[in-house]
Design an enzyme around this catalytic site. Structure first.
Site, PDB file in Angstrom:
ATOM      1  N   PHE A  88      -5.895   0.347   2.614  1.00 49.08           N
ATOM      2  CA  PHE A  88      -6.333  -0.978   2.198  1.00 49.08           C
ATOM      3  C   PHE A  88      -6.459  -1.018   0.681  1.00 49.08           C
ATOM      4  CE2 PHE A  88      -8.821  -1.979   6.384  1.00 49.08           C
ATOM      5  CZ  PHE A  88      -7.629  -2.241   7.025  1.00 49.08           C
ATOM      6  N   HIS A  92       3.058   8.114   7.860  1.00 47.58           N
ATOM      7  CA  HIS A  92       1.731   7.521   8.044  1.00 47.58           C
ATOM      8  C   HIS A  92       1.614   7.022   9.480  1.00 47.58           C
ATOM      9  CE1 HIS A  92      -2.036   5.929   6.678  1.00 47.58           C
ATOM     10  NE2 HIS A  92      -1.683   4.667   6.824  1.00 47.58           N
ATOM     11  N   CYS A 121      -7.176   4.675   3.473  1.00 48.81           N
ATOM     12  CA  CYS A 121      -6.491   5.633   4.349  1.00 48.81           C
ATOM     13  C   CYS A 121      -5.486   6.514   3.609  1.00 48.81           C
ATOM     14  CB  CYS A 121      -5.812   4.887   5.489  1.00 48.81           C
ATOM     15  SG  CYS A 121      -7.001   3.999   6.512  1.00 48.81           S
ATOM     16  N   HIS A 166      -6.104   7.805  14.297  1.00 48.44           N
ATOM     17  CA  HIS A 166      -6.066   7.593  12.849  1.00 48.44           C
ATOM     18  C   HIS A 166      -7.394   8.052  12.227  1.00 48.44           C
ATOM     19  CE1 HIS A 166      -5.224   6.226   8.969  1.00 48.44           C
ATOM     20  NE2 HIS A 166      -5.006   4.932   9.168  1.00 48.44           N
ATOM     21  N   LYS A 190      -0.374  10.766  14.620  1.00 46.54           N
ATOM     22  CA  LYS A 190      -1.427   9.862  15.104  1.00 46.54           C
ATOM     23  C   LYS A 190      -1.280   9.512  16.582  1.00 46.54           C
ATOM     24  CE  LYS A 190      -2.490   7.894  10.540  1.00 46.54           C
ATOM     25  NZ  LYS A 190      -1.501   8.595   9.693  1.00 46.54           N
ATOM     26  N   GLU A 239       6.871   0.572   6.979  1.00 45.16           N
ATOM     27  CA  GLU A 239       7.095   1.975   6.608  1.00 45.16           C
ATOM     28  C   GLU A 239       8.494   2.431   7.032  1.00 45.16           C
ATOM     29  OE1 GLU A 239       4.489   4.774   8.493  1.00 45.16           O
ATOM     30  OE2 GLU A 239       4.953   6.375   7.081  1.00 45.16           O
TER      31      GLU A 239
END
Length: 407
Positions: A395, A301, A161, A336, A331, A312
């Site tokens: 990831f 993010h 991502c 996402h 988002k 975050e």
């Protein structure tokens, strides 16, 4: 302003908030969520997604539409808009000096799933001979190169991502190294497939707010419970500032800095203290020659997952102190977009610099009490912003941060 800087001269966006840059900006600034029940996910545990509004793909992509999976359609649509926005003409440019870098988080499931069904039935003749070229992550970059005759360095980057943001950094490096004069850089993803949905739901990564799909993606909210799958693409045209000025191109912003890092901690979970993300932030700020206080806005993010938003948020507090700049996460509106997210959100950062406006975080009703952040909610907020930071995580422990400045 150094002539060694990299300029953003064109934007192209295809997202659940709208087809085209202006439509996406209006949609994101409206704060209206796009998550809805997805008929193509019927029967799976979490049948919710954020889809790009219907548009005439063939009219944009052309006669070769049939040979591409959807993520390549979206990437090429965004690339065509970005090139036109930059005032460039592929019919006249020196294609050997034009590069393409597209971030894609996962391989396409569209053709692969159909072919696997036929394979398992023993129908070998039914397996499409285009299965491999359609699903590989470099297909989007390759199709952009073919359609627009961009014949310089061309590649896909994949950091899950964080892919879209990683692609922007790689493109900037190509320009500053003199490898090419123009780079079409960004990300694309079309993951709204039952296989992706079930895989993520088995990880407990998706929101299960099935009674309220529109409220499912709620970054930084105390009641968040996971993200919503989304499709989309964002492509930015990047050039050295000196080249852009020489051809009197519209300079929309500067890609001033980029930082990457790896957690080295877990294959799927973020480092619990956000150590890797903090390193990426500090590297991007140093690359841009800026201090934390120079950043007027963070496009986060903000996936809406309980743990990642908290990690975050704590990282932002450490980097920016107890009074971080206004933060938002698109988002809540878009869902996402995985590998496309970083590029789309960087483009939104460019638009924030132009409009001096920070979009709201949709569905933020009650900020997580453990976070000390100024998250913009309810409506877009006018702000004086000279520099924006946009971060992405993926990831494998990948982190990427881009810093943009006003032109």
């Amino acid at each position: 302003m150094s002539t060694g800087s990299v300029a953003v001269t064109g934007l192209g966006l295809v997202t659940p908030a709208g087809v085209g840059t202006e439509a996406t900006w209006r949609g994101v600034c409206s704060g209206k969520p796009t998550a809805a029940v997805d008929p193509e996910l019927a029967g799976v545990p979490v049948p919710i997604s954020c889809r790009v509004p219907a548009y005439d793909v063939r009219a944009v992509v052309g006669r070769q539409t049939w040979r591409m999976d959807r993520f390549a359609h979206l990437a090429l649509t965004a690339a065509r808009e970005a090139v036109a926005d930059a005032g460039l003409d592929p019919a006249t440019w020196d294609g050997a000096r034009v590069g393409v870098v597209v971030g894609v988080g996962t391989e396409s499931k569209e053709t692969a799933a159909r072919s696997f069904v036929k394979l398992l039935r023993g129908d070998y003749e039914g397996v499409s001979p285009l299965t491999v070229p359609r699903v590989t992550v470099n297909a989007a970059a390759g199709e952009i190169g073919i359609a627009l005759q961009a014949l310089g360095p061309s590649m896909a980057v994949t950091t899950a991502c964080a892919s879209g943001a990683t692609a922007l950094g790689a493109a900037r490096d190509l320009l500053l190294a003199g490898r090419c004069d123009v780079v079409l850089a960004g990300g694309a993803e079309a993951p709204c497939h039952p296989m992706s949905s079930v895989s993520f739901s088995q990880m407990r990564a998706l929101s299960t707010r099935l009674h309220d799909p529109a409220g499912a993606s709620r970054p930084f909210d105390a009641d968040r419970d996971g993200f919503v799958l989304a499709e989309g693409a964002g492509i930015l045209v990047l050039e050295r500032l000196s080249d852009a000025r020489a051809r009197r191109a519209p300079v929309r912003a500067l890609l001033a800095g980029h930082g990457t890092s790896t957690d080295g901690y877990h294959h799927a979970a973020a480092h619990p203290e956000g150590a890797g993300l903090e390193r990426a932030f500090r590297a991007a700020l140093a690359d841009a020659g800026l201090e934390p206080a120079d950043i007027g806005h963070v496009n986060a993010h903000g996936t809406s997952t309980p743990m990642n938003d908290r990690i975050e948020g704590h990282t932002l507090s450490r980097v920016f102190g107890h009074h971080p700049p206004p933060v938002t996460s698109a988002k809540g509106v878009t869902g996402h977009m995985l590998g496309a997210a970083g590029a789309v959100e960087a483009a939104l950062g460019v638009l924030t610099l132009e409009h001096q406006l920070v979009p709201p975080t949709a569905n933020l009703e009650r900020l997580d009490p453990e976070l000390d952040l100024d998250v913009v909610a309810k409506e877009a907020r006018p702000c004086r912003v000279e520099a924006v930071a946009s971060d992405s995580c993926g990831f494998g422990g990948h982190n990427a941060v881009v810093v943009l400045r006003r032109a």
